[in-house]
Scaffold this motif. Structure first.
Motif, PDB file in Angstrom:
ATOM      1  N   ARG A   1      -3.610  -6.504  -3.651  1.00  0.00           N
ATOM      2  CA  ARG A   1      -3.875  -7.801  -4.287  1.00  0.00           C
ATOM      3  C   ARG A   1      -4.002  -7.634  -5.799  1.00  0.00           C
ATOM      4  O   ARG A   1      -5.068  -7.687  -6.359  1.00  0.00           O
ATOM      5  CB  ARG A   1      -5.127  -8.413  -3.696  1.00  0.00           C
ATOM      6  CG  ARG A   1      -4.870  -8.903  -2.292  1.00  0.00           C
ATOM      7  CD  ARG A   1      -6.086  -9.436  -1.615  1.00  0.00           C
ATOM      8  NE  ARG A   1      -5.718  -9.864  -0.287  1.00  0.00           N
ATOM      9  CZ  ARG A   1      -5.483  -9.033   0.723  1.00  0.00           C
ATOM     10  NH1 ARG A   1      -5.607  -7.735   0.557  1.00  0.00           N
ATOM     11  NH2 ARG A   1      -5.125  -9.505   1.891  1.00  0.00           N
TER      12      ARG A   1
ATOM     13  N   PHE B   1      -1.596 -13.251  -0.390  1.00  0.00           N
ATOM     14  CA  PHE B   1      -3.022 -12.955  -0.547  1.00  0.00           C
ATOM     15  C   PHE B   1      -3.749 -13.002   0.796  1.00  0.00           C
ATOM     16  O   PHE B   1      -4.553 -12.138   1.110  1.00  0.00           O
ATOM     17  CB  PHE B   1      -3.652 -13.953  -1.524  1.00  0.00           C
ATOM     18  CG  PHE B   1      -5.047 -13.582  -1.916  1.00  0.00           C
ATOM     19  CD1 PHE B   1      -5.256 -12.714  -2.964  1.00  0.00           C
ATOM     20  CD2 PHE B   1      -6.130 -14.074  -1.229  1.00  0.00           C
ATOM     21  CE1 PHE B   1      -6.534 -12.346  -3.325  1.00  0.00           C
ATOM     22  CE2 PHE B   1      -7.412 -13.696  -1.581  1.00  0.00           C
ATOM     23  CZ  PHE B   1      -7.610 -12.836  -2.634  1.00  0.00           C
ATOM     24  N   ASN B   2      -3.453 -14.037   1.600  1.00  0.00           N
ATOM     25  CA  ASN B   2      -4.139 -14.186   2.877  1.00  0.00           C
ATOM     26  C   ASN B   2      -3.359 -13.538   4.004  1.00  0.00           C
ATOM     27  O   ASN B   2      -2.133 -13.511   3.990  1.00  0.00           O
ATOM     28  CB  ASN B   2      -4.345 -15.668   3.194  1.00  0.00           C
ATOM     29  CG  ASN B   2      -5.383 -16.289   2.288  1.00  0.00           C
ATOM     30  OD1 ASN B   2      -6.401 -15.681   2.016  1.00  0.00           O
ATOM     31  ND2 ASN B   2      -5.110 -17.470   1.806  1.00  0.00           N
TER      32      ASN B   2
ATOM     33  N   HIS C   1       0.818  -1.213   0.000  1.00  0.00           N
ATOM     34  CA  HIS C   1       0.000   0.000   0.000  1.00  0.00           C
ATOM     35  C   HIS C   1       0.848   1.258   0.000  1.00  0.00           C
ATOM     36  O   HIS C   1       0.464   2.289  -0.539  1.00  0.00           O
ATOM     37  CB  HIS C   1      -0.924   0.002   1.222  1.00  0.00           C
ATOM     38  CG  HIS C   1      -2.031  -1.004   1.101  1.00  0.00           C
ATOM     39  ND1 HIS C   1      -2.877  -1.054   0.029  1.00  0.00           N
ATOM     40  CD2 HIS C   1      -2.411  -2.007   1.909  1.00  0.00           C
ATOM     41  CE1 HIS C   1      -3.736  -2.038   0.186  1.00  0.00           C
ATOM     42  NE2 HIS C   1      -3.469  -2.652   1.320  1.00  0.00           N
TER      43      HIS C   1
END
Lengths: 149, 187
Positions: free
Chosen positions: B138, B130-131, B97
């Motif tokens: 993503r 991803f998790n 991010h």
């Protein structure tokens, strides 16, 4: 190692020693951390002049900070731990004035665990954005938007 | 007809249908297709990548640029350190991010025509992150429109070369009408 542990237990009367196959490991009371650290650095028997690593640990009921120290002159290592059960406002003394490498280590711990350090010169987030909310490496961190279970 | 490039036979490529479909969405007149084919020939044979890599895929990208694989053979000639001079940005690695606005700015600074290759699992979908992550975007296509996806973790340099050839074929299928399609449809 027994020799070093004996020296440390003389220097740190309040410390509890854990068994650790690799290092001499002492848990010291949070209030005495800075005093002990100063002693460890300056005492000619210990001379811990190098803070190798400083990390935060979350064990659900308690938060702690672990200091890995090394003496480059006497070639020995030790581990110092401080523990708090206060999860709302955990705070320890900064050892920045003794080992300059602590500045970024402590910023990183503040970033991920929210542990504050008294007398730290510049306690800001290091890796995350300045406006990041929460402390993501805590066990009770919840983020329903970004985290996919 | 087929969209031909010099390096590899038309039949040996996968996914010829979507490129043919993409080509059909462009102009059909003789005059425009002739001009387009000249422009596309020039563009597809000098696609300069931006020096941008965020993790281990970047090492494979460097290997693809080095002497053993040497993608300068395909006209992916030289890494440009400035986005103003680059034609393609290879997103080689995880986008977090904190990195996302930087990537967006780099893409916006690139001059048209510009292309995007998403290289590796992280750039496609977040991949291994991803998790249970608070920091990873993503898929780079959340930020900028992607032309070619190259799967792998990380993809071998051969896979990157294949992706680059597919991008060259996509450039050859472009025309005035569909050139900006992917960007205009990007939400």
């Amino acid at each position: 190692m027994e020799e070093l542990q004996q020296i440390l237990s003389d220097l740190l009367p309040g410390a509890v020693f854990n068994t650790n196959p690799q290092f001499v490991e002492a848990v010291v009371p949070a209030g005495d951390l800075h005093k002990f650290a100063l002693e460890l650095k300056n005492n000619p028997k210990t001379l811990f002049d190098y803070l190798v690593c400083c990390s935060g640990v979350d064990k659900n009921e308690e938060l702690s900070v672990v200091y890995h120290l090394r003496s480059t002159k006497l070639k020995h290592n030790c581990v110092i731990k401080v523990v708090t059960t206060d999860r709302v406002n955990p705070e320890f003394d900064s050892v920045f004035d003794l080992w300059a490498s602590a500045e970024f280590f402590e910023r990183e711990i503040f970033d991920f665990y929210g542990i504050k350090f008294k007398n730290h010169p510049d306690l800001r987030r290091l890796f995350l954005e300045d406006d990041f909310v929460g402390y993501p490496l805590r066990k009770d961190y919840v983020d329903n938007i970004n985290i996919v279970q | 007809m087929g969209i031909k490039i010099k390096s590899m036979k038309y039949e040996d490529f996968n996914d010829n249908e979507s490129l043919e479909l993409f080509k059909k969405s462009g102009s059909n007149g003789f005059f425009m297709t002739t001009i387009d084919s000249i422009i596309n020939w020039g563009r597809s044979n000098s696609v300069w990548p931006l020096t941008f890599a965020t993790s281990c895929c970047g090492i494979e990208m460097m290997a693809a640029g080095a002497s053993r694989h040497d993608f300068a053979r395909f006209g992916i000639e030289v890494y440009r350190a400035s986005p103003r001079q680059a034609d393609v940005i290879v997103i080689a690695g995880t986008i977090v991010h904190k990195m996302a606005p930087v990537l967006k700015r780099l893409y916006d600074q690139m001059a048209d025509p510009k292309y995007v290759i998403a290289m590796g699992a992280c750039a496609i979908s977040g991949g291994p992150f991803f998790n249970n992550t608070y920091s990873v975007v993503r898929g780079a296509d959340h930020i900028i429109p992607v032309d070619v996806y190259i799967p792998g973790c990380p993809p071998r340099p051969e896979a990157l070369l294949y992706g680059i050839m597919q991008l060259q074929r996509k450039i050859k299928a472009e025309s005035k009408e569909n050139r900006l399609e992917s960007r205009e449809n990007f939400i």
